[in-house]
Scaffold this motif. Structure first.
Motif, PDB file in Angstrom:
ATOM      1  N   CYS A 289      -0.736  13.825 -15.790  1.00 47.17           N
ATOM      2  CA  CYS A 289      -1.017  13.150 -13.996  1.00 47.17           C
ATOM      3  C   CYS A 289      -1.584  11.968 -14.441  1.00 47.17           C
ATOM      4  CB  CYS A 289      -2.297  13.945 -13.843  1.00 47.17           C
ATOM      5  SG  CYS A 289      -1.972  15.992 -13.018  1.00 47.17           S
ATOM      6  N   THR A 290      -1.800  11.531 -15.703  1.00 47.98           N
ATOM      7  CA  THR A 290      -2.127  10.060 -16.033  1.00 47.98           C
ATOM      8  C   THR A 290      -0.844   9.273 -16.196  1.00 47.98           C
ATOM      9  OG1 THR A 290      -3.872  10.676 -17.158  1.00 47.98           O
ATOM     10  CG2 THR A 290      -3.524   8.536 -17.050  1.00 47.98           C
ATOM     11  N   ALA A 291       0.124  10.244 -16.393  1.00 44.93           N
ATOM     12  CA  ALA A 291       1.404   9.491 -16.646  1.00 44.93           C
ATOM     13  C   ALA A 291       2.395   9.165 -14.738  1.00 44.93           C
ATOM     14  CB  ALA A 291       2.868  10.043 -17.315  1.00 44.93           C
ATOM     15  N   ALA A 292       1.534  10.028 -14.745  1.00 45.84           N
ATOM     16  CA  ALA A 292       2.000   9.712 -12.890  1.00 45.84           C
ATOM     17  C   ALA A 292       1.561   8.920 -11.792  1.00 45.84           C
ATOM     18  CB  ALA A 292       2.141  11.510 -12.604  1.00 45.84           C
ATOM     19  N   ARG A 293       0.601   7.866 -13.028  1.00 41.20           N
ATOM     20  CA  ARG A 293      -0.748   7.434 -12.073  1.00 41.20           C
ATOM     21  C   ARG A 293      -1.258   7.859 -11.273  1.00 41.20           C
ATOM     22  NH1 ARG A 293       1.826   3.548  -8.457  1.00 41.20           N
ATOM     23  NH2 ARG A 293       3.455   4.904  -8.174  1.00 41.20           N
ATOM     24  N   GLY A 294      -2.035   8.532 -12.445  1.00 40.92           N
ATOM     25  CA  GLY A 294      -2.891  10.252 -11.600  1.00 40.92           C
ATOM     26  C   GLY A 294      -4.373   9.126 -11.512  1.00 40.92           C
ATOM     27  N   GLU A 295      -5.287   9.263 -10.540  1.00 47.13           N
ATOM     28  CA  GLU A 295      -6.731   9.062 -10.746  1.00 47.13           C
ATOM     29  C   GLU A 295      -7.522  10.573 -10.242  1.00 47.13           C
ATOM     30  OE1 GLU A 295      -9.726   6.715  -8.512  1.00 47.13           O
ATOM     31  OE2 GLU A 295      -7.690   5.463  -8.471  1.00 47.13           O
TER      32      GLU A 295
ATOM     33  N   TRP B 286       0.834  -0.956   0.302  1.00 49.36           N
ATOM     34  CA  TRP B 286       0.119   0.445   0.455  1.00 49.36           C
ATOM     35  C   TRP B 286       0.779   1.117   0.163  1.00 49.36           C
ATOM     36  CZ3 TRP B 286      -5.501  -0.443   0.288  1.00 49.36           C
ATOM     37  CH2 TRP B 286      -6.099  -2.105   0.266  1.00 49.36           C
ATOM     38  N   GLU B 287       0.582   2.292  -1.217  1.00 52.50           N
ATOM     39  CA  GLU B 287       1.549   2.659  -1.025  1.00 52.50           C
ATOM     40  C   GLU B 287       0.540   4.743  -0.488  1.00 52.50           C
ATOM     41  OE1 GLU B 287       2.893   4.088  -4.820  1.00 52.50           O
ATOM     42  OE2 GLU B 287       1.126   4.321  -5.941  1.00 52.50           O
ATOM     43  N   PRO B 288       1.690   5.556  -0.318  1.00 48.45           N
ATOM     44  CA  PRO B 288       0.317   6.803   0.804  1.00 48.45           C
ATOM     45  C   PRO B 288      -0.035   7.794  -0.771  1.00 48.45           C
ATOM     46  CG  PRO B 288       3.091   7.337   0.974  1.00 48.45           C
ATOM     47  CD  PRO B 288       3.047   5.787   0.641  1.00 48.45           C
ATOM     48  N   THR B 289      -1.356   8.496  -1.133  1.00 44.71           N
ATOM     49  CA  THR B 289      -1.789   8.993  -1.875  1.00 44.71           C
ATOM     50  C   THR B 289      -1.264  10.956  -1.299  1.00 44.71           C
ATOM     51  OG1 THR B 289      -3.631   9.086  -1.986  1.00 44.71           O
ATOM     52  CG2 THR B 289      -2.665   7.536  -3.342  1.00 44.71           C
TER      53      THR B 289
ATOM     54  N   THR C  49      -6.504  12.379  -7.474  1.00 44.08           N
ATOM     55  CA  THR C  49      -5.021  11.568  -6.283  1.00 44.08           C
ATOM     56  C   THR C  49      -4.060  11.165  -7.519  1.00 44.08           C
ATOM     57  OG1 THR C  49      -7.436  10.578  -5.618  1.00 44.08           O
ATOM     58  CG2 THR C  49      -5.723   8.915  -5.485  1.00 44.08           C
ATOM     59  N   LEU C  50      -3.106  11.473  -6.687  1.00 40.08           N
ATOM     60  CA  LEU C  50      -1.891  10.593  -7.269  1.00 40.08           C
ATOM     61  C   LEU C  50      -1.166  10.350  -6.510  1.00 40.08           C
ATOM     62  CD1 LEU C  50      -0.728  14.196  -8.545  1.00 40.08           C
ATOM     63  CD2 LEU C  50      -1.108  12.402  -9.822  1.00 40.08           C
ATOM     64  N   PRO C  51      -0.274   8.976  -6.290  1.00 41.64           N
ATOM     65  CA  PRO C  51       1.202   8.594  -5.228  1.00 41.64           C
ATOM     66  C   PRO C  51       1.753   9.618  -5.173  1.00 41.64           C
ATOM     67  CG  PRO C  51       0.997   7.639  -7.537  1.00 41.64           C
ATOM     68  CD  PRO C  51       0.281   8.659  -7.733  1.00 41.64           C
ATOM     69  N   LEU C  52       2.109   9.225  -3.928  1.00 40.26           N
ATOM     70  CA  LEU C  52       3.005   9.881  -2.844  1.00 40.26           C
ATOM     71  C   LEU C  52       4.287  10.488  -3.757  1.00 40.26           C
ATOM     72  CD1 LEU C  52       3.266  12.549  -0.884  1.00 40.26           C
ATOM     73  CD2 LEU C  52       4.033  10.898   0.191  1.00 40.26           C
ATOM     74  N   ALA C  53       4.897   9.219  -4.095  1.00 43.62           N
ATOM     75  CA  ALA C  53       5.928   8.630  -4.484  1.00 43.62           C
ATOM     76  C   ALA C  53       6.425   9.323  -5.531  1.00 43.62           C
ATOM     77  CB  ALA C  53       6.085   7.018  -4.833  1.00 43.62           C
ATOM     78  N   GLU C  54       5.382   9.539  -6.601  1.00 45.09           N
ATOM     79  CA  GLU C  54       5.029  11.007  -8.010  1.00 45.09           C
ATOM     80  C   GLU C  54       5.443  12.390  -8.000  1.00 45.09           C
ATOM     81  OE1 GLU C  54       5.808   8.511 -11.032  1.00 45.09           O
ATOM     82  OE2 GLU C  54       5.268   7.190 -10.060  1.00 45.09           O
TER      83      GLU C  54
ATOM     84  N   PRO D  56      -3.901   5.170   1.519  1.00 47.33           N
ATOM     85  CA  PRO D  56      -3.535   5.009   0.996  1.00 47.33           C
ATOM     86  C   PRO D  56      -4.001   3.891  -0.573  1.00 47.33           C
ATOM     87  CG  PRO D  56      -2.961   4.374   3.015  1.00 47.33           C
ATOM     88  CD  PRO D  56      -4.440   5.445   3.099  1.00 47.33           C
ATOM     89  N   ARG D  57      -3.598   3.418  -1.240  1.00 51.65           N
ATOM     90  CA  ARG D  57      -4.098   2.591  -1.802  1.00 51.65           C
ATOM     91  C   ARG D  57      -2.742   2.105  -2.878  1.00 51.65           C
ATOM     92  NH1 ARG D  57      -4.632   6.551  -7.853  1.00 51.65           N
ATOM     93  NH2 ARG D  57      -2.352   5.403  -8.294  1.00 51.65           N
TER      94      ARG D  57
END
Ligand code: GTP
Length: 594
Positions: free
Chosen positions: A420-426, A398-401, A443-448, A474-475
């Protein structure tokens, strides 16, 4: 000052919309500082350099309005999204806020985020357009944006220039008239909110409190509820903006308290203070500082550990939101694993270690705290990629978003959505603020958000888009550990946690960078990247054919000595990895590869 003659307020704004300039002007106007003393409220050296407020500074002003004297407490808020919890606690000490918007830039992402923070706290909001002297100012258009985005009455909007002073005389009267006085009960037991604290070299920890009920004065015994510690109050006073001692701080007032506290860690932002033996209900919303980004910090020279340890200890005293643990790395030796509120916080901390404490440091690639669920249901909270298990089956990660707000001119919406899509965003929401200006929520992964995301956002929008974000849920994501191996040995300090699809391309880049930067050795060195149990990239460094150094040396003894000295110095900046010697600079370069 009775509560009816006190106003507690903040200025909230997007970066660069003129918050510090306005605060300085208000201080000048009320005689708190000399005209021309620039940006009194931004104190830290790094803040001056970067022009952003990291640590809030608060000031009390005395203002005469319609024949009556008022005590106005201007509660400053940190100006960056890493510190949004601190912003929300500062706002909790207020009853009103000036929502400052640059009339040439209009509503930006941080304007939106800050507005909602203030709105959730039920604050009276005074919308103010700044920079009306600016040639690009469009007051009518920005007023319409404010009305559309926040349902504010256009007639309530003030227009000023903090630079020329135009319209400035209407600001403080609006604060007196529109912000309600604090509602406190002087006769009730002490109940005070700690909304900020800082470390003063001479006076120890200075706590800033907003007293809701009762009073606190010298000699009182008080308890900080969340910290669970009691203290004897040594001094209380107002910040004018220099500390001015007073006999007590009473219901409705804001000021500082010295209580012999040594470590800012005991001064928890959002904590409730009460009289010892007289507990009161705590203020809602308290949250212990939570690390959102971790990184290893190591000395550049192998013998620099003592110095770094001393610098870390001193700096940690003044920054309660950094979490520090000792760490040992096979590659870099003894160092520290630190947790930060965000990337800017990490960067500021590193810069302060170097500038204020003279430490030369190597910072590993930042990592976000993932939760790894193992077969059997056990789970671990990761703060170091090297702890990602490789010997047991991982069920899920689970990763933080974050929930990100992007505000942009219409024409860049397509490019930004692609980014944002390339950064795995929703995509969560898409709102048109006015013809030509759009707000996107993702919603974006914090890591991105690390690395180049912010720069890419700026370049995809010719600099016009702005970004702000708050913590999300978390996602689940297919995250893996990516290892870099030298002659088959993993180098722990280079390990990363990456999305499955990124493992191979990033592995390639890291191998190429390492192979390109490593000096040739006496033997061949294999450089490999491995993820998910297989090698995803490899490179080779060929062995040196001849001893080049032997050739350089003539017969001159002093020259030989010099060379040996140089070699000794150089050795300190080398790390031994198995049989391979790696200059520390190489690590520096590799941490930046994305
Ligand atoms: P952070 O501390 O990063 O949040 O920035 P800030 O909002 O405090 O902005 P600051 O006061 O540092 O102002 C940003 C820039 O805008 C500075 O270069 C100021 O000189 C300029 N500025 C502020 N007010 C005005 C104004 O009324 N008119 C014009 N033309 N420029 C202004």
């Amino acid at each position: 000052f009775p509560p009816s003659h006190i106003r507690n307020f903040s200025i909230i704004a997007h970066v660069d919309h003129g918050k510090s300039t306005l605060a300085d002007r208000l201080l000048e106007l009320t005689g708190a500082i000399n005209p021309g003393a620039k940006q009194y409220l931004d104190k830290l050296q790094v803040e001056k350099e970067r022009g952003i407020t990291v640590k809030a500074q608060t000031a009390s002003l005395v203002f005469k309005h319609e024949g009556e004297q008022y005590l106005l407490n201007l509660i400053d808020t940190p100006g960056h999204v890493d510190f949004s919890y601190e912003v929300s606690r500062s706002l909790a000490a207020c009853q009103g806020a000036i929502l400052l918007v640059d009339a040439s830039q209009g509503v930006q992402a941080q304007t939106v985020a800050n507005f909602w923070l203030a709105f959730e706290q039920d604050l009276a909001i005074i919308p103010v357009l700044n920079k009306i002297d600016h040639p690009g100012a469009e007051p009518a258009r920005v007023t319409a944006q404010l009305a559309e985005a926040f349902d504010l009455d256009p007639a309530a909007v003030l227009a000023i220039s903090a630079k020329t002073g135009a319209g400035l005389d209407r600001v403080l009267p609006a604060v007196v008239e529109r912000v309600p006085p604090p509602r406190g009960d002087l006769a009730a037991p002490l109940r005070a909110l700690l909304f900020d604290a800082y470390h003063d070299e001479y006076r120890g920890v200075v706590c800033l409190l907003a007293v809701a009920d009762g009073a606190v004065g010298r000699g009182d015994r008080v308890t900080a509820a969340a910290a669970g510690q009691s203290y004897d109050v040594v001094e209380v006073g107002l910040l004018a903006p220099e500390p001015v001692p007073t006999p007590s701080l009473r219901a409705g007032q804001v000021g500082y308290v010295l209580a012999g506290m040594k470590d800012t860690r005991q001064a928890r932002v959002g904590d409730t203070w009460h009289a010892a033996r007289a507990p009161v209900p705590a203020f809602p919303g308290f949250k212990p500082a939570q690390s959102m980004v971790f990184a290893g910090i190591f000395p550049v020279s192998a013998d620099g550990h003592e110095r770094l340890a001393a610098a870390m200890a001193r700096l940690a005293l003044t920054d309660a939101s950094v979490a520090v643990r000792r760490e040992n790395s096979n590659a870099l030796g003894a160092g520290f694993r630190c947790g930060f509120l965000g990337l800017l916080h990490l960067d500021v901390f590193r810069q302060r270690l170097e500038q204020e404490h003279g430490a030369d440091v190597l910072v590993t690639a930042p990592t976000v705290p993932c939760r790894v669920v193992l077969q059997g249901g056990e789970s671990i909270e990761l703060s170091n990629p090297a702890d990602f298990p490789t010997d047991v089956r991982v069920e899920a990660v689970w990763e933080p978003t974050v929930r990100a707000t992007v505000v942009t001119p219409e024409e860049y919406v397509g490019a930004l959505m692609q980014l944002c899509t390339a950064a795995r965003g929703e995509l969560l929401d898409h709102v048109v603020l006015d013809p030509g200006r759009t707000m996107l929520k993702y919603t974006l992964p914090l890591a991105e958000l690390g690395g180049d995301f912010y720069d890419e956002l700026k370049s995809a929008s010719s600099g016009y888009a702005s970004l702000d974000y708050e913590e999300g849920e978390p996602r689940r994501a297919p995250m893996q550990r990516l290892d870099i191996l030298l002659n088959g040995e993993p180098v722990d300090a280079l390990a990363r946690i990456v999305h499955r699809d990124r493992a191979e391309p990033l592995g390639r880049r890291l191998c190429a960078a390492l192979a390109g930067a490593l000096p040739q050795q006496q033997f061949q060195v294999a450089v490999q990247a491995a993820a998910g149990g297989r090698v995803v990239a490899r490179d080779t460094i060929r062995a040196l054919r001849k001893n080049v150094l032997a050739k350089c040396y003539g017969g001159d003894v002093s020259r030989k000595r010099k060379l040996l000295e140089k070699q000794k110095e150089g050795k300190k900046r080398m790390r031994q990895l198995g049989s391979v010697e790696v200059p520390t600079d190489v690590f520096h370069d590799l941490m930046k590869v994305r």
